[in-house]
Design an enzyme around this catalytic site. Structure first.
Site: not given
Ligand code: GLN
Length: 556
Positions: A195, A22, A403, A535, A147, A399-400, A533
Site C-alpha cells: 500500500k 538505497g 595534522q 579515499e 537522482e 587530513c586532520l 583525501h
Molecule cells: N580541520 C582541518 C583543516 O581545515 C582538517 C580538515 C580535514 O580533515 N578535512 O585543515
C-alpha cells in the site's frame, strides 16, 4: 577515430515512501548496467535543501562531504556515482535548491531574463533543465541518470519534479522515470505490504509523472502477487516492477538488475538497443572479477578507525566516512583480504580511562585517523597516534589525521610541549599546524562557503620515499579539503621534523606545502599521513595505492 554521436537520454530516479532505502546505489547500479550495455553514462544528483552545497553542513547531520576534482563540495551519493561509473564528475553534475536559486537570481541581476518577470515556475525548473542538459553535454553522455533527493510528495522537491515533468514533455522518447519505493514487512504481520508504494505512485502521478519502472526495495524478494498489485495501481506490467531485496553488498546490485533484465527494459523505454563494444565487455568482466574477489578473501584483518562524527542519538553512524570504508574494501579485494572495521570514538581515549583503553589497539592490523574539524576528540586522536607510532602499528593519517600526527611528533619527539594546530589553539606557542595565508582573510570576512583549499592539486614525491614506492610515480594528483596546513614557512620545524625521522616526502610542486609525511622506515614499518583525501579517488576497478599499501602492511 569516428566521433562519438551521443543519444542524450535521461532517466530520472525518484523516491517513494521513505528515504534511506538505497536510491543512490540503485541509481548508480542502473548507470552501471547501461554502461555494460555499451552506453556512455553520466549522473546528476539533485539535493532539495537550501544550502548551496554540502560543504557547510555538519557531518553528523549530513554524512560525508564528497569533494569533486574541480573542488565542488557535494553529497556522498556523488561518491557512489564516481565509484560505480568509474568516472570523475564535475560541478555541473550536482545541484541544490540553493544553487539553482542562486543561478536564477544572478541571471536576473545581470538582465539575463531581458526585463521579463521571473517566476518560480517556469524559470526555476527551466534552470534545472538547463543544468541537466549542460551536464550531459559536458560529459558527452548517451544516458544521464538524474537522482532527485527526498521522496515524491514533499514540498522540498516539487520544483525538481516539475523540471522532470517538463523535460519529459520536451523529449517524450528520451526521458524515463524510475520510482524507487519501499515495501515494509511489519513484524506484527510478517507480510510484505504494497500500500505505501501504491500511494507513492499516486502522489507521483499528481505531479504529472508516471513511472516507467518501479524498483521495490524490501528485505525480501517481491513475489508475483505483489508485483501485480503494484503494477495495477500504476498502469505498468508486472514485469516493470523490479524486485530489489537486500543483498550482501551494494556491488551485487548491478548483477542482480541484469538478472531482472532491467537493462533491456530500460533501454526499450528509451527506444535504445543493447550495443556491444569491447570497452563495455572489459568493464563488465573486470566488475565481475572485483565482485568475486570481495566474496572469496584469503585473509581477514581488522582496522580501527578513530572517528568523531558518529553520534546520532543512540546510533553509531559511519556515514561521515563512507569513502574511507569503500576505499578499504577495494584495496582489500585487490589484495585478497577482507577488511573489517571497528569504529572507535576518539573521545574514549581521553583521560585516565582512555589511557588504559589504548592497549586495545594492539589487536588491530592498523589504525586510521581520518579527516575532521574542531576541537572535539583531538586529545584522543593524539593519544592513539602516539600509541601507533611507538608500538609500530601501521598508521594512515588523513587530513586532520596528518595534522595531528605532526602535532604528536612535535610534542613527544621534538619536545615542543605545547605544540598545536591554530585551529584548536589560536595562540599556541608552537603553531605546528597553521591556517593557510589565503584562508585567513576569508575567515575574517566570514566567507565560509566553498572557500577551503578544495579539489585536485598535484604533488611531487621525493625520490626513495615510501610514498614514491607506493604510488610508483613522482607526481600525483589528489583531492583536498582543508584550511590548515603543516607550517614550514619561515621557521625551523621542517628541519627539526626531518632530522628526527618524520620525513616530508610529498609537497606542492613549488615545494612549499607539505602534502605527505612519513616516518623513516628504519623507525616504523608503515606510518604515512597525507594532507589530502585519497579515499575520494578510490574505485572498485581502480583501488587506491595508498590504501592497498596500508591494508597489505596491516595484514602482516
Ligand atoms: N580541520 C582541518 C583543516 O581545515 C582538517 C580538515 C580535514 O580533515 N578535512 O585543515
Amino acid at each position: 577515430m569516428k566521433k562519438h554521436k551521443p543519444t542524450r537520454k535521461y532517466i530520472f530516479v525518484l523516491g517513494g515512501v521513505m528515504s534511506g532505502v538505497g536510491k543512490g546505489v540503485t541509481a548508480s547500479s542502473i548507470g552501471k548496467i547501461l554502461q555494460f550495455a555499451g552506453y556512455r553514462v553520466s549522473a546528476v544528483k539533485i539535493d532539495p535543501y537550501v544550502n548551496v552545497d554540502a560543504g557547510t553542513m555538519n557531518p553528523t547531520e549530513h554524512g560525508e562531504t564528497f569533494v569533486l576534482e574541480d573542488g565542488y563540495e557535494t553529497d556522498q551519493d556523488m561518491g557512489n556515482y564516481e565509484r560505480f561509473l568509474n568516472t570523475s564528475l564535475t560541478r555541473e553534475s550536482y545541484m541544490t535548491t540553493g544553487s539553482i536559486y542562486q543561478k536564477v537570481i544572478s541571471k536576473e541581476r545581470s538582465l539575463g531574463y531581458k526585463g521579463k518577470t521571473v517566476s518560480v515556475v517556469p524559470h526555476v525548473p527551466l534552470a534545472v533543465i538547463d543544468q541537466i542538459k549542460r551536464s550531459a553535454k559536458k560529459e558527452d553522455a548517451d544516458v544521464t541518470i538524474v537522482e532527485i533527493g527526498g521522496t515524491v510528495g514533499e514540498y522540498e522537491n516539487i520544483l525538481f519534479l516539475e523540471a522532470a515533468r517538463m523535460m519529459k514533455r520536451q523529449h517524450l522518447h528520451d526521458v524515463a522515470f524510475v520510482l524507487v519505493s519501499y515495501l515494509p514487512i511489519p513484524n506484527t504481520l510478517g507480510e510484505m505490504k504494497t500500500k505505501p508504494t501504491q500511494l507513492a505512485v499516486r502522489t507521483m502521478q499528481e505531479s504529472g509523472i508516471f513511472p516507467d519502472i518501479i524498483v521495490g526495495r524490501s528485505p525480501d524478494p517481491i513475489d508475483l502477487r505483489r508485483k501485480q498489485k503494484i503494477a495495477q495501481s500504476s498502469m505498468l506490467y508486472e514485469s516493470d516492477v523490479i524486485s530489489a531485496p537486500n543483498l550482501e553488498s551494494i556491488y551485487d546490485i548491478p548483477g542482480h538488475f541484469l538478472q531482472e533484465n532491467l537493462d533491456v527494459k530500460l533501454l526499450k523505454k528509451l527506444h535504445l538497443k543493447k550495443r556491444t563494444n569491447t570497452v563495455a565487455q572489459t568493464d563488465k568482466r573486470r566488475w565481475n572479477t572485483f565482485v568475486k574477489k570481495t566474496k572469496n578473501p584469503k585473509q581477514y584483518i581488522t582496522i580501527a578507525i578513530i572517528g568523531k562524527y558518529f553520534g546520532t542519538g543512540d546510533f553509531i553512524l559511519s556515514d561521515a566516512y563512507v569513502s574511507v570504508i569503500e576505499a578499504l574494501k577495494f584495496s582489500g579485494a585487490e589484495a585478497g583480504i577482507k577488511v573489517n572495521i571497528d569504529w572507535l570514538q576518539a573521545q574514549d581515549f581521553e583521560g585516565t580511562a582512555g589511557k588504559s583503553k589504548l592497549k586495545e589497539l594492539k589487536k588491530y592490523g592498523g589504525v586510521i585517523v581520518p579527516g575532521g574539524f574542531g576541537t572535539s576528540g583531538i586529545d584522543g586522536k593524539l593519544a592513539v597516534i602516539e600509541y601507533a607510532r611507538t608500538n609500530k602499528i601501521p598508521f594512515l593519517g588523513i587530513c586532520l589525521g596528518m595534522q595531528m600526527a605532526s602535532v604528536e611528533f612535535a610534542r613527544n619527539v621534538l619536545g615542543l610541549k605545547n605544540a598545536h594546530s591554530t585551529e584548536m589553539c589560536v595562540d599556541t606557542e608552537h603553531p605546528i599546524i597553521d591556517i593557510l595565508p589565503e584562508q585567513k582573510e576569508k575567515l575574517r570576512k566570514g566567507d565560509y562557503g566553498g572557500s577551503m583549499r578544495l579539489g585536485s592539486y598535484t604533488a611531487q614525491l621525493k625520490k626513495g620515499s615510501l610514498a614514491r614506492k607506493i604510488y610508483k610515480s613522482d607526481s600525483i594528483s589528489e583531492r583536498h579539503r582543508h584550511r590548515y596546513e603543516l607550517n614550514t614557512i619561515g621557521n625551523e620545524y621542517r628541519d627539526l621534523f626531518e632530522k628526527n625521522g618524520l620525513l616530508i616526502t610529498g609537497t606542492s610542486p613549488d615545494g612549499v606545502l607539505p602534502e605527505i609525511i612519513e616516518l623513516d622506515q628504519k623507525l616504523h614499518p608503515f606510518f604515512v599521513a597525507v594532507q589530502f583525501h585519497p579515499e575520494l579517488q578510490a574505485r572498485p576497478l581502480n583501488p587506491h595505492p595508498l590504501f592497498t599499501a596500508f591494508v597489505k602492511s596491516a595484514s602482516k
